[in-house]
Design an enzyme around this catalytic site. Structure first.
Site, PDB file in Angstrom:
ATOM      1  N   LEU A 135      -8.800   0.878   9.046  1.00 61.76           N
ATOM      2  CA  LEU A 135      -8.871  -0.518   8.618  1.00 61.76           C
ATOM      3  C   LEU A 135      -7.920  -1.387   9.454  1.00 61.76           C
ATOM      4  O   LEU A 135      -8.335  -2.389  10.031  1.00 61.76           O
ATOM      5  CB  LEU A 135      -8.527  -0.640   7.126  1.00 61.76           C
ATOM      6  CG  LEU A 135      -8.579  -2.053   6.531  1.00 61.76           C
ATOM      7  CD1 LEU A 135      -9.988  -2.623   6.615  1.00 61.76           C
ATOM      8  CD2 LEU A 135      -8.085  -2.050   5.079  1.00 61.76           C
ATOM      9  N   GLU A 137      -5.685  -3.018  12.321  1.00 59.69           N
ATOM     10  CA  GLU A 137      -5.883  -3.226  13.751  1.00 59.69           C
ATOM     11  C   GLU A 137      -4.602  -3.774  14.374  1.00 59.69           C
ATOM     12  O   GLU A 137      -3.704  -4.226  13.652  1.00 59.69           O
ATOM     13  CB  GLU A 137      -7.042  -4.204  13.981  1.00 59.69           C
ATOM     14  CG  GLU A 137      -8.370  -3.702  13.473  1.00 59.69           C
ATOM     15  CD  GLU A 137      -9.544  -4.606  13.787  1.00 59.69           C
ATOM     16  OE1 GLU A 137     -10.674  -4.254  13.442  1.00 59.69           O
ATOM     17  OE2 GLU A 137      -9.325  -5.679  14.401  1.00 59.69           O
ATOM     18  N   SER A 142      -1.932  -7.305   7.369  1.00 66.50           N
ATOM     19  CA  SER A 142      -1.977  -7.811   6.001  1.00 66.50           C
ATOM     20  C   SER A 142      -3.194  -8.691   5.748  1.00 66.50           C
ATOM     21  O   SER A 142      -3.535  -8.957   4.599  1.00 66.50           O
ATOM     22  CB  SER A 142      -0.701  -8.603   5.692  1.00 66.50           C
ATOM     23  OG  SER A 142       0.432  -7.759   5.712  1.00 66.50           O
ATOM     24  N   TRP A 166      -2.329   2.496  13.901  1.00 70.39           N
ATOM     25  CA  TRP A 166      -1.488   3.104  12.856  1.00 70.39           C
ATOM     26  C   TRP A 166      -2.320   3.942  11.885  1.00 70.39           C
ATOM     27  O   TRP A 166      -2.163   3.831  10.665  1.00 70.39           O
ATOM     28  CB  TRP A 166      -0.688   2.035  12.098  1.00 70.39           C
ATOM     29  CG  TRP A 166       0.172   1.196  12.977  1.00 70.39           C
ATOM     30  CD1 TRP A 166       0.031  -0.133  13.242  1.00 70.39           C
ATOM     31  CD2 TRP A 166       1.306   1.641  13.744  1.00 70.39           C
ATOM     32  NE1 TRP A 166       0.999  -0.552  14.118  1.00 70.39           N
ATOM     33  CE2 TRP A 166       1.800   0.511  14.448  1.00 70.39           C
ATOM     34  CE3 TRP A 166       1.947   2.874  13.902  1.00 70.39           C
ATOM     35  CZ2 TRP A 166       2.908   0.600  15.290  1.00 70.39           C
ATOM     36  CZ3 TRP A 166       3.044   2.950  14.746  1.00 70.39           C
ATOM     37  CH2 TRP A 166       3.508   1.818  15.419  1.00 70.39           C
ATOM     38  N   ARG A 250      -2.752   3.422  -3.206  1.00 72.77           N
ATOM     39  CA  ARG A 250      -1.512   2.782  -3.656  1.00 72.77           C
ATOM     40  C   ARG A 250      -1.043   3.357  -4.983  1.00 72.77           C
ATOM     41  O   ARG A 250       0.167   3.505  -5.206  1.00 72.77           O
ATOM     42  CB  ARG A 250      -1.732   1.274  -3.781  1.00 72.77           C
ATOM     43  CG  ARG A 250      -1.882   0.559  -2.453  1.00 72.77           C
ATOM     44  CD  ARG A 250      -2.467  -0.832  -2.623  1.00 72.77           C
ATOM     45  NE  ARG A 250      -2.532  -1.540  -1.352  1.00 72.77           N
ATOM     46  CZ  ARG A 250      -3.195  -2.682  -1.173  1.00 72.77           C
ATOM     47  NH1 ARG A 250      -3.861  -3.223  -2.195  1.00 72.77           N
ATOM     48  NH2 ARG A 250      -3.203  -3.274   0.009  1.00 72.77           N
ATOM     49  N   GLN A 286      34.748   7.458 -10.438  1.00 71.12           N
ATOM     50  CA  GLN A 286      33.891   6.520 -11.160  1.00 71.12           C
ATOM     51  C   GLN A 286      32.863   5.844 -10.257  1.00 71.12           C
ATOM     52  O   GLN A 286      31.701   5.659 -10.649  1.00 71.12           O
ATOM     53  CB  GLN A 286      34.751   5.461 -11.855  1.00 71.12           C
ATOM     54  CG  GLN A 286      35.563   5.999 -13.024  1.00 71.12           C
ATOM     55  CD  GLN A 286      36.389   4.921 -13.696  1.00 71.12           C
ATOM     56  OE1 GLN A 286      36.506   3.805 -13.198  1.00 71.12           O
ATOM     57  NE2 GLN A 286      36.982   5.253 -14.832  1.00 71.12           N
ATOM     58  N   GLU A 371       0.011   0.380   3.284  1.00 73.81           N
ATOM     59  CA  GLU A 371      -0.791   0.225   2.056  1.00 73.81           C
ATOM     60  C   GLU A 371      -0.406  -1.053   1.308  1.00 73.81           C
ATOM     61  O   GLU A 371      -0.343  -1.082   0.080  1.00 73.81           O
ATOM     62  CB  GLU A 371      -0.628   1.442   1.131  1.00 73.81           C
ATOM     63  CG  GLU A 371      -0.887   2.777   1.776  1.00 73.81           C
ATOM     64  CD  GLU A 371      -2.357   3.086   1.935  1.00 73.81           C
ATOM     65  OE1 GLU A 371      -3.187   2.284   1.483  1.00 73.81           O
ATOM     66  OE2 GLU A 371      -2.665   4.126   2.526  1.00 73.81           O
TER      67      GLU A 371
END
Length: 391
Positions: A135, A137, A142, A166, A250, A286, A371
């Site tokens: 998907l 490119e 996004s 990717w 996702r 602590q 994703e």
């Protein structure tokens, strides 16, 4: 064990069925015995352990949530537990299983015809056919509607041209689910099963990554690649089809990322109990306890969030996209924060591959982005809350 400390805090095991616990323990054993002894070296070598694919298939984790066709048909909670245990080992290991099942196999299962399902899914479930999902490119991340990859009709076939970037599993995948515009519009986006060996199809590997090094990532280069109409996933057109696949993935990431967080927590809890400074283990201090408490609290909350939506998905059959965004956005951010805190608690040792923190930290930088970036999920939630789009 540190893992038992977290589980006793959440008491989540009391909510799991016997089958869910059995699946969780089986994958946990596999990761501890077969993957973790090699994890650091695989990361250093930029290598995915292809020799473990038959063992993953034997566990039933490839296409685990799909019904029939030799798939395990796991419930959402069972599948989530599987991915969490895998990512305890490495995000690259979980990514392989996610892409094979939640993206490539799910796309064929959801949008393919009976012949396509029979042809591909059984072999993919057995690990004999590896898939990837094209998907993203170089200039379309996004905003997937801006993709340039296109398909034109030529007789009964389609000619695909474009480049995907990717892509997990690409260098050794046998099939790629590629999304392309048929007439130039986002409404015409369609899925095609492109098979290795088709003329004009290449999958060059991306080298030099400093994240997800144990995951093989590459490009999908389509240069006038002829794809027969029998390989068109005709069940749904438009951007909603690949986004539906992404929602499946996702959801799994929301579970998986917490596996990486737990690995980092376990390492930090063990190390600080053994590391002596000023005459005492540093976990006596602590400030150190405050860090451990913060990590544990966020992990437990993330576990309960994933579990709640897992049961809801099991009951309703699906989740709203914004519910999935909430889970992915929250739990990956929690995991990344825990990896950073763990690295700091280990001091200089935290940058060594001998310990898991730096490996998970580098991996999670990618998980935070892929994703759907953290910012994109923020906008999804913002639109759901206000009714106004800020994209």
């Amino acid at each position: 064990m540190a893992a038992e400390a977290l589980e006793s805090l959440s008491a989540l095991r009391t909510e799991l069925t016997d089958d869910e616990q059995l699946i969780q323990q089986a994958v946990r054993r596999f990761v501890r015995e077969r993957y973790l002894p090699r994890a650091a070296q695989l990361f250093e070598d930029e290598a995915f352990p292809r020799d473990l694919i038959p063992e993953l298939a034997a566990l039933g984790v490839l296409g685990a949530s799909i019904q029939g066709y030799g798939c395990a048909g796991m419930s959402p909670v069972e599948y989530g537990l599987v991915l969490q245990e895998l990512e305890y080992g490495d995000s690259g290991l979980r990514s392989f299983v996610s892409v094979q099942g939640s993206l490539a196999m799910y796309a064929i299962s959801a949008f393919g015809d009976d012949a396509q399902k029979e042809r591909f899914l059984p072999r993919m479930a057995r690990g004999e056919c590896i898939g990837c999902f094209g998907l993203t490119e170089p200039d379309s991340g996004s905003d997937p509607a801006s993709m340039k990859t296109h398909a034109r009709r030529d007789g009964s076939d389609f000619i695909l041209s474009g480049t995907k970037m990717w892509i997990t599993n690409a260098p050794f995948a046998d099939v790629a689910v590629v999304w392309a515009k048929v007439d130039g519009s986002a409404e015409s986006i369609s899925g095609f099963v492109v098979e290795r060996g088709m003329k004009g199809f290449e999958t060059p590997r991306i080298e030099g990554k400093m994240s997800l090094r144990a995951s093989e990532t590459g490009e999908l280069v389509l240069d006038e690649c002829r794809v027969p109409k029998e390989n068109l996933l005709a069940g749904k057109r438009g951007l909603g089809a690949p986004l539906r696949c992404l929602n499946e993935a996702r959801f799994g990431i929301a579970w998986g990322a917490l596996g990486a967080a737990k690995a980092c927590f376990d390492s930090a809890l063990s190390y600080t109990g053994e590391r002596v400074q000023f005459g005492v283990p540093i976990s006596d201090k602590q400030l150190v306890q405050a860090e451990l408490v913060h990590m544990a609290s966020e992990i437990v909350k993330g576990d309960l969030l994933a579990y709640h939506f897992g049961r809801l998905k099991q009951k309703q059959g699906k989740l709203l996209p914004e519910q999935v965004s909430l889970c992915k956005r929250n739990n990956v951010a929690v995991a990344l924060d825990c990896a950073r805190r763990s690295r700091a608690l280990l001091g200089a040792n935290g940058i060594l591959l001998e310990y898991p923190a730096i490996r998970h930290l580098l991996n999670l930088e990618s998980v935070y982005t892929y994703e759907g970036t953290h910012e994109i999920h923020t906008l999804v939630l913002g639109k759901a809350l206000t009714g106004r789009s800020a994209f």
